[in-house]
Scaffold this motif. Structure first.
Motif, mmCIF file in Angstrom:
data_model
loop_
_atom_site.group_PDB
_atom_site.id
_atom_site.type_symbol
_atom_site.label_atom_id
_atom_site.label_comp_id
_atom_site.label_asym_id
_atom_site.label_seq_id
_atom_site.Cartn_x
_atom_site.Cartn_y
_atom_site.Cartn_z
ATOM 1 N N ARG A 1 26.850 40.972 56.357
ATOM 2 C CA ARG A 1 25.417 41.273 56.510
ATOM 3 C C ARG A 1 24.842 40.549 57.728
ATOM 4 O O ARG A 1 24.783 39.330 57.778
ATOM 5 C CB ARG A 1 24.681 40.854 55.247
ATOM 6 C CG ARG A 1 23.212 41.143 55.272
ATOM 7 C CD ARG A 1 22.608 40.743 53.934
ATOM 8 N NE ARG A 1 21.182 40.806 53.982
ATOM 9 C CZ ARG A 1 20.471 41.870 53.665
ATOM 10 N NH1 ARG A 1 21.089 42.974 53.300
ATOM 11 N NH2 ARG A 1 19.163 41.846 53.713
ATOM 12 N N GLY A 2 24.398 41.320 58.709
ATOM 13 C CA GLY A 2 23.733 40.770 59.878
ATOM 14 C C GLY A 2 24.626 40.004 60.835
ATOM 15 O O GLY A 2 24.149 39.292 61.695
ATOM 16 N N CYS A 3 25.914 40.152 60.713
ATOM 17 C CA CYS A 3 26.860 39.373 61.509
ATOM 18 C C CYS A 3 26.910 39.878 62.949
ATOM 19 O O CYS A 3 27.730 40.703 63.309
ATOM 20 C CB CYS A 3 28.242 39.448 60.871
ATOM 21 S SG CYS A 3 29.500 38.526 61.744
ATOM 22 N N GLY A 4 25.995 39.384 63.767
ATOM 23 C CA GLY A 4 26.020 39.703 65.182
ATOM 24 C C GLY A 4 25.604 41.104 65.558
ATOM 25 O O GLY A 4 25.883 41.541 66.666
ATOM 26 N N ARG B 1 22.733 42.295 66.214
ATOM 27 C CA ARG B 1 21.757 42.286 67.310
ATOM 28 C C ARG B 1 22.434 42.121 68.664
ATOM 29 O O ARG B 1 22.020 42.707 69.650
ATOM 30 C CB ARG B 1 20.752 41.161 67.097
ATOM 31 C CG ARG B 1 19.904 41.349 65.889
ATOM 32 C CD ARG B 1 18.964 40.152 65.703
ATOM 33 N NE ARG B 1 18.352 40.208 64.401
ATOM 34 C CZ ARG B 1 18.630 39.403 63.400
ATOM 35 N NH1 ARG B 1 19.509 38.447 63.551
ATOM 36 N NH2 ARG B 1 18.023 39.527 62.248
ATOM 37 N N VAL B 2 23.456 41.315 68.725
ATOM 38 C CA VAL B 2 24.146 41.055 69.987
ATOM 39 C C VAL B 2 25.159 42.150 70.298
ATOM 40 O O VAL B 2 25.311 42.557 71.451
ATOM 41 C CB VAL B 2 24.841 39.676 69.934
ATOM 42 C CG1 VAL B 2 25.660 39.431 71.168
ATOM 43 C CG2 VAL B 2 23.817 38.576 69.732
ATOM 44 N N THR C 1 23.433 52.673 60.619
ATOM 45 C CA THR C 1 23.954 52.231 59.329
ATOM 46 C C THR C 1 24.070 50.713 59.271
ATOM 47 O O THR C 1 23.682 50.084 58.279
ATOM 48 C CB THR C 1 25.325 52.867 59.046
ATOM 49 O OG1 THR C 1 25.204 54.283 59.129
ATOM 50 C CG2 THR C 1 25.828 52.499 57.671
ATOM 51 N N ALA C 2 24.577 50.101 60.327
ATOM 52 C CA ALA C 2 24.706 48.642 60.366
ATOM 53 C C ALA C 2 23.340 47.968 60.350
ATOM 54 O O ALA C 2 23.145 46.945 59.683
ATOM 55 C CB ALA C 2 25.492 48.210 61.599
ATOM 56 N N SER D 1 19.189 44.859 57.253
ATOM 57 C CA SER D 1 17.724 44.810 57.122
ATOM 58 C C SER D 1 17.040 44.650 58.483
ATOM 59 O O SER D 1 16.077 43.900 58.618
ATOM 60 C CB SER D 1 17.300 43.692 56.174
ATOM 61 O OG SER D 1 17.844 43.888 54.901
ATOM 62 N N LEU D 2 17.558 45.336 59.469
ATOM 63 C CA LEU D 2 16.974 45.368 60.803
ATOM 64 C C LEU D 2 16.392 46.752 61.054
ATOM 65 O O LEU D 2 16.640 47.684 60.306
ATOM 66 C CB LEU D 2 18.039 45.055 61.860
ATOM 67 C CG LEU D 2 18.728 43.703 61.745
ATOM 68 C CD1 LEU D 2 19.901 43.636 62.701
ATOM 69 C CD2 LEU D 2 17.746 42.594 62.020
#
Length: 75
Positions: A16-19, A21-22, A51-52, A57-58
């Motif tokens: 969950r949320g693992c990078g 954004r980058v 999907t990611a 939750s982005l």
């Protein structure tokens, strides 16, 4: 990849949320290197980004835009 569900599986396989954004713009950039066009990269990895982002939750719109920006810079 989209029709067979491979992109959804890749998106759901990460933590969950693992990078996300980058990696979103980097994945767009790599997609251009693989496919040769930013339109093809967006078509290939757009569903994965949405999907990611939803799983993390982005904002799906923001992550799809980051993918598109990375694809454009990779042209």
């Amino acid at each position: 990849m989209n029709a067979s569900g491979q992109t959804a599986t890749l998106a759901l396989g990460g933590r969950r949320g693992c990078g996300v954004r980058v990696l979103s713009p980097i994945l767009g950039w790599l997609g251009v290197a693989v496919t040769g066009s930013d339109t093809s990269s967006n078509s290939l990895f757009g569903a994965l980004q949405v999907t990611a982002a939803t799983k993390a939750s982005l904002s799906p719109t923001l992550m799809a835009a980051a993918n598109s920006s990375g694809a454009y810079s990779g042209r």
